[in-house]
Design a protein around this motif. Structure first.
Motif, PDB file in Angstrom:
ATOM      1  N   SER A 110      -2.300  -6.676   6.914  1.00 34.54           N
ATOM      2  CA  SER A 110      -2.194  -7.739   5.941  1.00 34.54           C
ATOM      3  C   SER A 110      -1.022  -7.385   5.069  1.00 34.54           C
ATOM      4  N   LEU A 111      -0.509  -8.520   4.665  1.00 33.72           N
ATOM      5  CA  LEU A 111       0.520  -8.482   3.850  1.00 33.72           C
ATOM      6  C   LEU A 111       0.099  -8.876   2.221  1.00 33.72           C
ATOM      7  N   GLU A 112       0.488  -7.997   1.081  1.00 37.94           N
ATOM      8  CA  GLU A 112       0.128  -8.480  -0.118  1.00 37.94           C
ATOM      9  C   GLU A 112       1.509  -8.439  -1.006  1.00 37.94           C
ATOM     10  N   LEU A 113       1.714  -9.411  -1.836  1.00 39.59           N
ATOM     11  CA  LEU A 113       2.695  -9.392  -2.798  1.00 39.59           C
ATOM     12  C   LEU A 113       2.347  -9.089  -4.300  1.00 39.59           C
ATOM     13  N   LEU A 114       2.782  -8.050  -4.796  1.00 37.98           N
ATOM     14  CA  LEU A 114       2.513  -7.667  -6.007  1.00 37.98           C
ATOM     15  C   LEU A 114       3.750  -8.166  -7.073  1.00 37.98           C
ATOM     16  N   ARG A 115       3.617  -9.009  -7.824  1.00 39.49           N
ATOM     17  CA  ARG A 115       4.759  -9.445  -8.828  1.00 39.49           C
ATOM     18  C   ARG A 115       4.152  -8.936 -10.100  1.00 39.49           C
ATOM     19  N   ASP A 116       5.194  -8.169 -10.876  1.00 38.95           N
ATOM     20  CA  ASP A 116       4.840  -7.700 -12.166  1.00 38.95           C
ATOM     21  C   ASP A 116       3.727  -6.755 -12.004  1.00 38.95           C
ATOM     22  N   SER A 161      12.767 -18.273  -9.974  1.00 40.25           N
ATOM     23  CA  SER A 161      11.636 -17.616 -10.844  1.00 40.25           C
ATOM     24  C   SER A 161      12.255 -16.353 -11.228  1.00 40.25           C
ATOM     25  N   GLU A 162      11.956 -16.074 -12.445  1.00 38.29           N
ATOM     26  CA  GLU A 162      12.522 -14.715 -13.126  1.00 38.29           C
ATOM     27  C   GLU A 162      11.109 -13.741 -12.739  1.00 38.29           C
ATOM     28  N   VAL A 163      11.316 -12.619 -11.940  1.00 43.89           N
ATOM     29  CA  VAL A 163      10.656 -11.392 -11.579  1.00 43.89           C
ATOM     30  C   VAL A 163      10.979 -10.433 -11.949  1.00 43.89           C
ATOM     31  N   LYS A 164      10.394  -9.659 -12.798  1.00 45.43           N
ATOM     32  CA  LYS A 164      10.873  -8.340 -13.365  1.00 45.43           C
ATOM     33  C   LYS A 164      10.662  -7.364 -12.094  1.00 45.43           C
ATOM     34  N   GLY A 165       9.405  -7.155 -11.624  1.00 43.71           N
ATOM     35  CA  GLY A 165       9.093  -6.212 -10.274  1.00 43.71           C
ATOM     36  C   GLY A 165       8.579  -6.869  -9.389  1.00 43.71           C
ATOM     37  N   CYS A 166       8.878  -6.531  -8.277  1.00 44.65           N
ATOM     38  CA  CYS A 166       8.235  -7.252  -7.142  1.00 44.65           C
ATOM     39  C   CYS A 166       8.260  -6.252  -6.159  1.00 44.65           C
ATOM     40  N   ILE A 167       6.914  -6.141  -5.363  1.00 40.86           N
ATOM     41  CA  ILE A 167       6.893  -5.250  -4.126  1.00 40.86           C
ATOM     42  C   ILE A 167       5.840  -6.124  -2.938  1.00 40.86           C
ATOM     43  N   TYR A 168       6.485  -6.098  -1.934  1.00 38.70           N
ATOM     44  CA  TYR A 168       5.691  -6.435  -0.610  1.00 38.70           C
ATOM     45  C   TYR A 168       5.028  -5.124  -0.324  1.00 38.70           C
ATOM     46  N   ARG A 169       3.609  -5.298   0.188  1.00 36.81           N
ATOM     47  CA  ARG A 169       2.981  -4.088   0.695  1.00 36.81           C
ATOM     48  C   ARG A 169       2.116  -4.626   1.909  1.00 36.81           C
ATOM     49  N   VAL A 170       2.563  -4.040   2.906  1.00 33.83           N
ATOM     50  CA  VAL A 170       1.802  -4.156   4.480  1.00 33.83           C
ATOM     51  C   VAL A 170       0.846  -3.192   4.680  1.00 33.83           C
ATOM     52  N   THR A 180      -9.936   8.089  16.852  1.00 34.49           N
ATOM     53  CA  THR A 180      -9.490   8.356  15.882  1.00 34.49           C
ATOM     54  C   THR A 180      -8.995   7.123  14.950  1.00 34.49           C
ATOM     55  N   LYS A 181      -9.251   6.770  13.886  1.00 33.62           N
ATOM     56  CA  LYS A 181      -9.053   5.443  13.069  1.00 33.62           C
ATOM     57  C   LYS A 181      -8.256   5.865  12.028  1.00 33.62           C
ATOM     58  N   LYS A 182      -7.183   5.360  11.475  1.00 30.56           N
ATOM     59  CA  LYS A 182      -6.333   5.355  10.247  1.00 30.56           C
ATOM     60  C   LYS A 182      -5.636   4.098   9.687  1.00 30.56           C
ATOM     61  N   SER A 183      -5.455   3.951   8.521  1.00 30.73           N
ATOM     62  CA  SER A 183      -4.790   3.000   7.837  1.00 30.73           C
ATOM     63  C   SER A 183      -3.383   3.473   7.300  1.00 30.73           C
ATOM     64  N   ILE A 184      -2.419   2.686   7.384  1.00 31.84           N
ATOM     65  CA  ILE A 184      -1.026   3.060   7.034  1.00 31.84           C
ATOM     66  C   ILE A 184      -0.756   2.003   6.035  1.00 31.84           C
ATOM     67  N   VAL A 185       0.023   2.411   5.202  1.00 26.84           N
ATOM     68  CA  VAL A 185       0.698   1.377   4.164  1.00 26.84           C
ATOM     69  C   VAL A 185       2.312   1.590   4.061  1.00 26.84           C
ATOM     70  N   GLY A 186       2.809   0.338   3.980  1.00 27.53           N
ATOM     71  CA  GLY A 186       4.140   0.364   3.990  1.00 27.53           C
ATOM     72  C   GLY A 186       4.973  -0.814   2.797  1.00 27.53           C
ATOM     73  N   GLU A 187       5.716  -0.265   1.782  1.00 24.14           N
ATOM     74  CA  GLU A 187       6.044  -1.185   0.785  1.00 24.14           C
ATOM     75  C   GLU A 187       7.522  -1.401   0.868  1.00 24.14           C
ATOM     76  N   CYS A 188       7.994  -2.404   0.335  1.00 29.32           N
ATOM     77  CA  CYS A 188       9.337  -2.541  -0.058  1.00 29.32           C
ATOM     78  C   CYS A 188       9.645  -3.498  -1.170  1.00 29.32           C
ATOM     79  N   GLY A 189      10.680  -3.381  -1.860  1.00 33.26           N
ATOM     80  CA  GLY A 189      11.012  -4.267  -3.070  1.00 33.26           C
ATOM     81  C   GLY A 189      11.545  -5.681  -2.388  1.00 33.26           C
ATOM     82  N   CYS A 190      11.184  -6.651  -3.275  1.00 34.05           N
ATOM     83  CA  CYS A 190      11.355  -8.092  -3.003  1.00 34.05           C
ATOM     84  C   CYS A 190      13.058  -8.268  -2.949  1.00 34.05           C
ATOM     85  N   SER A 191      13.424  -8.860  -2.475  1.00 38.71           N
ATOM     86  CA  SER A 191      14.818  -9.259  -2.285  1.00 38.71           C
ATOM     87  C   SER A 191      15.292 -10.450  -3.293  1.00 38.71           C
ATOM     88  N   ASP A 192      16.417 -10.491  -3.908  1.00 34.48           N
ATOM     89  CA  ASP A 192      16.902 -11.419  -4.779  1.00 34.48           C
ATOM     90  C   ASP A 192      17.060 -12.791  -4.159  1.00 34.48           C
TER      91      ASP A 192
END
Length: 192
Positions: A110-116, A161-170, A180-192
Motif C-alpha cells: 500500500s502507498l500512503e502520502l504524508l503531507r506536513d 499547492s504549498e506543502v512544507k513537508g511531504c513523504i510517500y511511504r510504501v 517466514t513473514k515480514k513487512s518492509i517500508v520504503g519512503e521518499c520525499g515528494c517531488s516539486d
C-alpha cells in the motif's frame, strides 16, 4: 616298454605369507596370491599409507558437497527487498527483488502520502498488481502506484499547492514458502 617317469623336481621349501597365510617360497619378496610384500616394514608402510590416504581422498568430495549445498534452495529462505525508484506527483514506483535463496511472495502493498506529517487519503492502484512470487536472482519486479479520485486518475500533489513537508511511504508484506513473514517500508520525499 615302460613309460618314462616324469622328472620330479625337489620341492622348494615354503613359508606362509605374512598377510594371507598361503604358502610361498622361502625368501620371496612378494606373495603370488595376494601381492603383499613380505617385508613387514614395507607392508606396514603401504597399509598405513592407504589408511591415511583414504580421508585425504574424501576432501575433494567434501568440497563438492559444500558447493552443491550452497546451490540448493532446500532449507533456505527467501528475502524480499524493496527500493522506491521514482517519486513523482502522479506516480510512485517501487522495485522488488528477492536476495534470498528460495522463492518468496509479495502478499500485499500500500502507498500512503504524508503531507506536513498528516496522512492524506487517496485511492491508489498498483500496476501491475503487487502480489507476485519473486524468484532469487530474478530481474527486479517494478510496481507503479497511481492516485485516483472517484475512479479518475489524479495527482498526489496539485502543482499550485504549498506543502512544507511531504513523504510517500510504501508498505509491503511478503512471505516465503517456509512460513517466514515480514513487512518492509520504503519512503521518499515528494517531488516539486
Amino acid at each position: 616298454m615302460l613309460a618314462p617317469m616324469p622328472n620330479k623336481q625337489p620341492l622348494q621349501p615354503t613359508q606362509p605369507c605374512v598377510v594371507c597365510r598361503e604358502p610361498i617360497a622361502v625368501g620371496a619378496k612378494k606373495c603370488i596370491h595376494c601381492s603383499s610384500f613380505q617385508n613387514r616394514a614395507i607392508n606396514s608402510l603401504t597399509t598405513w599409507s592407504s589408511i591415511l590416504a583414504a580421508p585425504l581422498a574424501l576432501v575433494p568430495l567434501a568440497g563438492i558437497a559444500a558447493a552443491l549445498w550452497a546451490l540448493t534452495p532446500v532449507g533456505s529462505k527467501g528475502e524480499i527487498e524493496m527500493q522506491l525508484v521514482s517519486c513523482k506527483r502522479d506516480a510512485v514506483q517501487a522495485a522488488f527483488i528477492n536476495s534470498g535463496r528460495s522463492p518468496a511472495m509479495v502478499t500485499a502493498s500500500s502507498l500512503e502520502l504524508l503531507r506536513d506529517g498528516k496522512p492524506v487519503k487517496f485511492e491508489t492502484r498498483a500496476d501491475p498488481p503487487s502480489i507476485k512470487v519473486i524468484n532469487p536472482n530474478e530481474v527486479a519486479y517494478t510496481v507503479t502506484y497511481r492516485p485516483y479520485r472517484d475512479n479518475t486518475p489524479t495527482v498526489f500533489i496539485p502543482a499550485n499547492s504549498e506543502v512544507k513537508g511531504c513523504i510517500y511511504r510504501v508498505t509491503a508484506s511478503w512471505k516465503d514458502f517456509e512460513g517466514t513473514k515480514k513487512s518492509i517500508v520504503g519512503e521518499c520525499g515528494c517531488s516539486d
